[in-house]
Design a protein around this motif. Sequence first.
Motif, PDB file in Angstrom:
ATOM      1  N   MET A   1       0.810  -1.208   0.000  1.00 47.39           N
ATOM      2  CA  MET A   1       0.000   0.000   0.000  1.00 47.39           C
ATOM      3  C   MET A   1       0.851   1.268   0.000  1.00 47.39           C
ATOM      4  SD  MET A   1      -3.212  -0.638  -0.242  1.00 47.39           S
ATOM      5  CE  MET A   1      -2.712  -1.901  -1.403  1.00 47.39           C
ATOM      6  N   PHE A   2       2.073   1.205   0.556  1.00 51.60           N
ATOM      7  CA  PHE A   2       2.939   2.392   0.558  1.00 51.60           C
ATOM      8  C   PHE A   2       3.321   2.800  -0.863  1.00 51.60           C
ATOM      9  CE2 PHE A   2       3.278   1.017   4.933  1.00 51.60           C
ATOM     10  CZ  PHE A   2       3.337   2.205   5.638  1.00 51.60           C
ATOM     11  N   PRO A   3       3.918   1.912  -1.683  1.00 56.67           N
ATOM     12  CA  PRO A   3       4.205   2.329  -3.070  1.00 56.67           C
ATOM     13  C   PRO A   3       2.961   2.512  -3.916  1.00 56.67           C
ATOM     14  CG  PRO A   3       4.789   0.018  -2.740  1.00 56.67           C
ATOM     15  CD  PRO A   3       4.478   0.576  -1.393  1.00 56.67           C
ATOM     16  N   VAL A   4       1.908   1.711  -3.667  1.00 54.93           N
ATOM     17  CA  VAL A   4       0.681   1.847  -4.455  1.00 54.93           C
ATOM     18  C   VAL A   4       0.072   3.221  -4.252  1.00 54.93           C
ATOM     19  CG1 VAL A   4      -1.712   1.047  -4.621  1.00 54.93           C
ATOM     20  CG2 VAL A   4       0.156  -0.607  -4.619  1.00 54.93           C
ATOM     21  N   THR A   5       0.071   3.714  -3.003  1.00 54.96           N
ATOM     22  CA  THR A   5      -0.455   5.045  -2.726  1.00 54.96           C
ATOM     23  C   THR A   5       0.308   6.103  -3.516  1.00 54.96           C
ATOM     24  OG1 THR A   5      -1.077   4.354  -0.497  1.00 54.96           O
ATOM     25  CG2 THR A   5      -0.952   6.715  -0.909  1.00 54.96           C
ATOM     26  N   CYS A   6       1.643   5.950  -3.573  1.00 55.22           N
ATOM     27  CA  CYS A   6       2.462   6.899  -4.345  1.00 55.22           C
ATOM     28  C   CYS A   6       2.124   6.832  -5.831  1.00 55.22           C
ATOM     29  CB  CYS A   6       3.937   6.600  -4.130  1.00 55.22           C
ATOM     30  SG  CYS A   6       4.518   6.869  -2.450  1.00 55.22           S
ATOM     31  N   ILE A   7       1.968   5.620  -6.356  1.00 53.88           N
ATOM     32  CA  ILE A   7       1.672   5.454  -7.780  1.00 53.88           C
ATOM     33  C   ILE A   7       0.318   6.062  -8.130  1.00 53.88           C
ATOM     34  CG2 ILE A   7       1.197   3.735  -9.571  1.00 53.88           C
ATOM     35  CD1 ILE A   7       3.265   1.937  -8.188  1.00 53.88           C
ATOM     36  N   VAL A   8      -0.680   5.830  -7.275  1.00 56.51           N
ATOM     37  CA  VAL A   8      -2.019   6.382  -7.527  1.00 56.51           C
ATOM     38  C   VAL A   8      -1.980   7.908  -7.531  1.00 56.51           C
ATOM     39  CG1 VAL A   8      -4.343   6.605  -6.573  1.00 56.51           C
ATOM     40  CG2 VAL A   8      -3.236   4.360  -6.654  1.00 56.51           C
ATOM     41  N   GLU A   9      -1.280   8.485  -6.563  1.00 51.04           N
ATOM     42  CA  GLU A   9      -1.214   9.945  -6.498  1.00 51.04           C
ATOM     43  C   GLU A   9      -0.412  10.511  -7.653  1.00 51.04           C
ATOM     44  OE1 GLU A   9      -0.233  13.431  -3.206  1.00 51.04           O
ATOM     45  OE2 GLU A   9      -0.345  11.323  -2.613  1.00 51.04           O
ATOM     46  N   LEU A  10       0.664   9.851  -8.052  1.00 49.42           N
ATOM     47  CA  LEU A  10       1.437  10.295  -9.218  1.00 49.42           C
ATOM     48  C   LEU A  10       0.592  10.230 -10.492  1.00 49.42           C
ATOM     49  CD1 LEU A  10       4.965   8.702  -8.652  1.00 49.42           C
ATOM     50  CD2 LEU A  10       4.443  11.129  -8.840  1.00 49.42           C
ATOM     51  N   THR A  11      -0.211   9.166 -10.603  1.00 46.26           N
ATOM     52  CA  THR A  11      -1.087   9.030 -11.766  1.00 46.26           C
ATOM     53  C   THR A  11      -2.095  10.170 -11.817  1.00 46.26           C
ATOM     54  OG1 THR A  11      -0.852   6.631 -11.670  1.00 46.26           O
ATOM     55  CG2 THR A  11      -2.687   7.501 -12.964  1.00 46.26           C
ATOM     56  N   TYR A  12      -2.654  10.507 -10.670  1.00 46.49           N
ATOM     57  CA  TYR A  12      -3.612  11.615 -10.619  1.00 46.49           C
ATOM     58  C   TYR A  12      -2.941  12.927 -11.011  1.00 46.49           C
ATOM     59  CZ  TYR A  12      -6.445  15.351  -8.649  1.00 46.49           C
ATOM     60  OH  TYR A  12      -7.153  16.512  -8.478  1.00 46.49           O
TER      61      TYR A  12
ATOM     62  N   PHE B   1      -6.508   5.310   5.096  1.00 53.92           N
ATOM     63  CA  PHE B   1      -6.619   3.856   5.016  1.00 53.92           C
ATOM     64  C   PHE B   1      -5.286   3.176   5.301  1.00 53.92           C
ATOM     65  CE2 PHE B   1      -6.415  -0.022   2.334  1.00 53.92           C
ATOM     66  CZ  PHE B   1      -7.405  -0.754   2.977  1.00 53.92           C
ATOM     67  N   LEU B   2      -4.189   3.802   4.884  1.00 55.79           N
ATOM     68  CA  LEU B   2      -2.869   3.208   5.077  1.00 55.79           C
ATOM     69  C   LEU B   2      -2.522   3.081   6.553  1.00 55.79           C
ATOM     70  CD1 LEU B   2      -0.341   2.169   3.671  1.00 55.79           C
ATOM     71  CD2 LEU B   2       0.537   4.503   3.640  1.00 55.79           C
ATOM     72  N   PHE B   3      -2.835   4.105   7.347  1.00 56.52           N
ATOM     73  CA  PHE B   3      -2.541   4.054   8.773  1.00 56.52           C
ATOM     74  C   PHE B   3      -3.470   3.079   9.504  1.00 56.52           C
ATOM     75  CE2 PHE B   3      -0.398   8.259   8.221  1.00 56.52           C
ATOM     76  CZ  PHE B   3       0.832   7.858   8.712  1.00 56.52           C
ATOM     77  N   VAL B   4      -4.677   2.913   9.000  1.00 53.41           N
ATOM     78  CA  VAL B   4      -5.583   1.924   9.593  1.00 53.41           C
ATOM     79  C   VAL B   4      -5.009   0.524   9.419  1.00 53.41           C
ATOM     80  CG1 VAL B   4      -7.876   0.884   9.452  1.00 53.41           C
ATOM     81  CG2 VAL B   4      -7.627   3.364   9.293  1.00 53.41           C
ATOM     82  N   LEU B   5      -4.483   0.231   8.214  1.00 52.45           N
ATOM     83  CA  LEU B   5      -3.844  -1.060   7.975  1.00 52.45           C
ATOM     84  C   LEU B   5      -2.601  -1.225   8.846  1.00 52.45           C
ATOM     85  CD1 LEU B   5      -3.932  -1.649   4.107  1.00 52.45           C
ATOM     86  CD2 LEU B   5      -5.070  -2.998   5.861  1.00 52.45           C
ATOM     87  N   LEU B   6      -1.810  -0.160   8.942  1.00 49.81           N
ATOM     88  CA  LEU B   6      -0.592  -0.219   9.746  1.00 49.81           C
ATOM     89  C   LEU B   6      -0.919  -0.419  11.219  1.00 49.81           C
ATOM     90  CD1 LEU B   6       2.489  -0.011   9.593  1.00 49.81           C
ATOM     91  CD2 LEU B   6       2.275   2.455   9.945  1.00 49.81           C
ATOM     92  N   PHE B   7      -1.988   0.202  11.692  1.00 52.30           N
ATOM     93  CA  PHE B   7      -2.414   0.020  13.081  1.00 52.30           C
ATOM     94  C   PHE B   7      -2.812  -1.436  13.330  1.00 52.30           C
ATOM     95  CE2 PHE B   7      -5.761  -0.041  16.330  1.00 52.30           C
ATOM     96  CZ  PHE B   7      -5.121   0.602  17.382  1.00 52.30           C
ATOM     97  N   SER B   8      -3.554  -2.026  12.376  1.00 50.80           N
ATOM     98  CA  SER B   8      -3.956  -3.427  12.517  1.00 50.80           C
ATOM     99  C   SER B   8      -2.738  -4.341  12.556  1.00 50.80           C
ATOM    100  CB  SER B   8      -4.874  -3.827  11.353  1.00 50.80           C
ATOM    101  OG  SER B   8      -6.010  -3.002  11.292  1.00 50.80           O
TER     102      SER B   8
END
Length: 428
Positions: A161-172, A333-340
Amino acid sequence: MCSLQHLKDVICRRDFNFDNPHLDLDKFHPQLKIVLFSNGNFFNNTESKFRFILPAVSSSLAVVGLVLEAMVMYHGLSEKDYAVATESFCYCILLSAIPVVNLSVLANKAKIINLLGKMNDDFKYICTLDQKYKRPFLHGQLLIWQLCYVWFIFTSIVASMFPVTCIVELTYQSLFATQNENTVRPLAYPLWLPNDDPYRSPNYEIFLVIQVTITFNFVQTYCVFIYVLFHTLLHYYYLMKLIFLDFEVLFDGLDETVSRLSPCNPRRIAVQLTLNKRMKRIVNWHTSVLRSVELLSSIFGPPLVFQVVFSSIAICLVAYQIADYLDHGKIHFLFVLLFSATCIQLWIPCYLGTLLRNRAFEIGEACWRCGWHETPLGQLLRSDIIILILRAQQPVSIKFIGLPKLELETFSSIISTSYSYFNILRQY
């Protein structure tokens, strides 16, 4: 669809021959030595100097990430940007665990080989027994196999999710953002340099690759440590279940009348030898559990101390980030996953520690209720039964200097401490 079905077949091991009398640890769990190889444990050439390469690279990357996040934390405190400072501090704690695990595994190479040898001996011996013993043991091993897949799939998703988040934001930014939006290219973790801009090329590309590599380096090191820990604990949990099966048949098929015969009588001697043989296997299995858990404690003691000491801070900081985003009307969402993931990595050893502790105490109860008082043969094993009951009062738990007992009570205490830290941090 076919790929999903194939993955399901692999996880359930539908093509595996469970009736093979020559099963061993390597055949059933080939992944165990593979993941330990990535941490610098070679099993063919144990003294090879090449085994230091992967842990050295892994630890070096962790130190690089630690230094970068420490600079961000310093900058955040200087600018009174506490959200960035706490996020960087959280990453510093997580990255610090990598060299601790690597050093512990490398320093205890011989103990790890010894531990896996004991587990392999248990595996091969139990697979030669009848189905009454073999079936529940292999059922437990199948569960370990499935939990291995679940654990690595979950941790890989969180890391991805860390690199995916970057890729999604770069795409936007590439497709929809305008020049007036003043966008900044995203990184997986916050970054700051004292005399340079980390977001300009080629700095951005270099740091993005480093951060993504460090992310999966954490899975390869720390998440492997958690897997090896729960694999070993569950192995001995299911081994203790077989002790109960032996207690059920301790006096089965033996002539009770020999108890009235002279100790020198051949019939009584034959029955005595049978009882001693049955009791010996129970004692050997129980002793194997005690010694192996003690060996496991000496191998992974330092990482467990680190885990218990700093998990409360890490959980607190991740929860603070989630609350900070909620204050701004957002859900990260990323921090929620990291918390879990942060809670689960602590809950696993504490839960298994409780299972082992309870199961070990139940061995003493099973020994007391094995029927020795209902048969005259009980007097032939009276001293052995008393000794085993006394030994069963010794709790089976992971012990190390500075480490509390790994039980659910410890997990509850750490979560309570995290909540206290969280409240203090929010008030500040």
